[in-house]
Write an enzyme that holds these catalytic residues in place. Structure first.
Site, PDB file in Angstrom:
ATOM      1  CE1 TYR A  38      -3.457   2.789   0.896  1.00 30.47           C
ATOM      2  CE2 TYR A  38      -1.937   3.346   2.664  1.00 30.47           C
ATOM      3  CZ  TYR A  38      -3.028   3.659   1.886  1.00 30.47           C
ATOM      4  OH  TYR A  38      -3.699   4.848   2.091  1.00 30.47           O
ATOM      5  CD  GLU A  57      -7.339   8.190   6.026  1.00 31.93           C
ATOM      6  OE1 GLU A  57      -7.259   8.127   7.270  1.00 31.93           O
ATOM      7  OE2 GLU A  57      -6.411   7.838   5.279  1.00 31.93           O
ATOM      8  CD1 TRP A  88      -3.726   2.233   5.636  1.00 36.33           C
ATOM      9  CD2 TRP A  88      -5.773   3.034   5.959  1.00 36.33           C
ATOM     10  NE1 TRP A  88      -4.404   2.157   4.443  1.00 36.33           N
ATOM     11  CE2 TRP A  88      -5.662   2.652   4.617  1.00 36.33           C
ATOM     12  CE3 TRP A  88      -6.984   3.571   6.424  1.00 36.33           C
ATOM     13  CZ2 TRP A  88      -6.707   2.782   3.716  1.00 36.33           C
ATOM     14  CZ3 TRP A  88      -8.037   3.704   5.510  1.00 36.33           C
ATOM     15  CH2 TRP A  88      -7.888   3.310   4.175  1.00 36.33           C
TER      16      TRP A  88
END
Length: 209
Positions: free
Chosen positions: A27, A49, A57
């Site tokens: 990522y 988010e 995350w």
């Protein structure tokens, strides 16, 4: 090795926040900081988010496909038409973060996204208005500088404007994480091999609107 950097098994030096976890490193390498003009991806990211707030995350990344299935691929025209039945379906979905407030917020934000598209032409045209002036950015971005910058004047301005338009779960820290991920800023720190790549993509990127 400077603070905030880590060398991978492939010999490349990267930002250290991915912790050497393969899917997180992928990522970091392929998505984070690369400029995005696709409305669906922008909507997905700002919603995720919001879900990420208070969590890692990586937790969201590992559930991202489940979120996409649950929220109609983050097609905001479809999500805006979700009903209470959909809310209950999502609250019961163990594959996502089952936070009722954030689920309801995503549906609300989808309706607000439709309004924005009518006004600005696209979400991309709207969000990219808030790209910082390059002259305002740190000349050298090291780990200490990045950690001291959880928000920026631009993320504060974007957060305020979104809230004024009825969006929710879009605080300035959440919004800055969105800006970092979508390439509105290049926050790969100096020494990370992705920094010059992301910068080259940003230079070649045609700003929407």
């Amino acid at each position: 090795m400077a603070e905030g950097l880590i060398k991978g098994e492939d010999g490349r030096t990267r930002c250290s926040w991915h912790g050497g976890i393969a899917e997180y490193a992928a990522y970091h390498d392929r998505e984070w900081g690369r400029p995005v003009a696709d409305d669906r991806r922008l909507f997905e990211k700002i919603c995720l988010e919001g879900f990420q707030s208070g969590l890692s995350w990586l937790t969201i990344l590992r559930k991202r496909e489940n979120f996409r299935k649950g929220f109609a691929g983050f097609d905001f025209d479809k999500v805006a038409r979700f009903t209470e039945t959909d809310v209950e379906r999502l609250v019961a979905d163990a594959g996502i973060i089952r936070h009722r407030g954030k689920i309801v917020s995503t549906i609300n934000n989808a309706a607000r996204a439709r309004d924005l598209v009518k006004e600005a032409g696209s979400l991309a045209a709207y969000f990219w208005r808030f790209e910082p002036d390059p002259k305002s950015r740190p000349k050298t971005l090291d780990w200490a500088t990045l950690r001291a910058m959880p928000t920026t004047p631009e993320s504060i301005a974007l957060s305020k404007d979104l809230k004024k338009r009825g969006w929710s779960f879009v605080g300035p820290t959440t919004v800055y994480a969105f800006m970092q991920a979508m390439g509105l800023v290049n926050d790969h720190i100096h020494g990370c091999y992705c920094r010059p790549e992301a910068e080259a993509e940003r230079k070649a990127f045609k700003r929407p609107g």
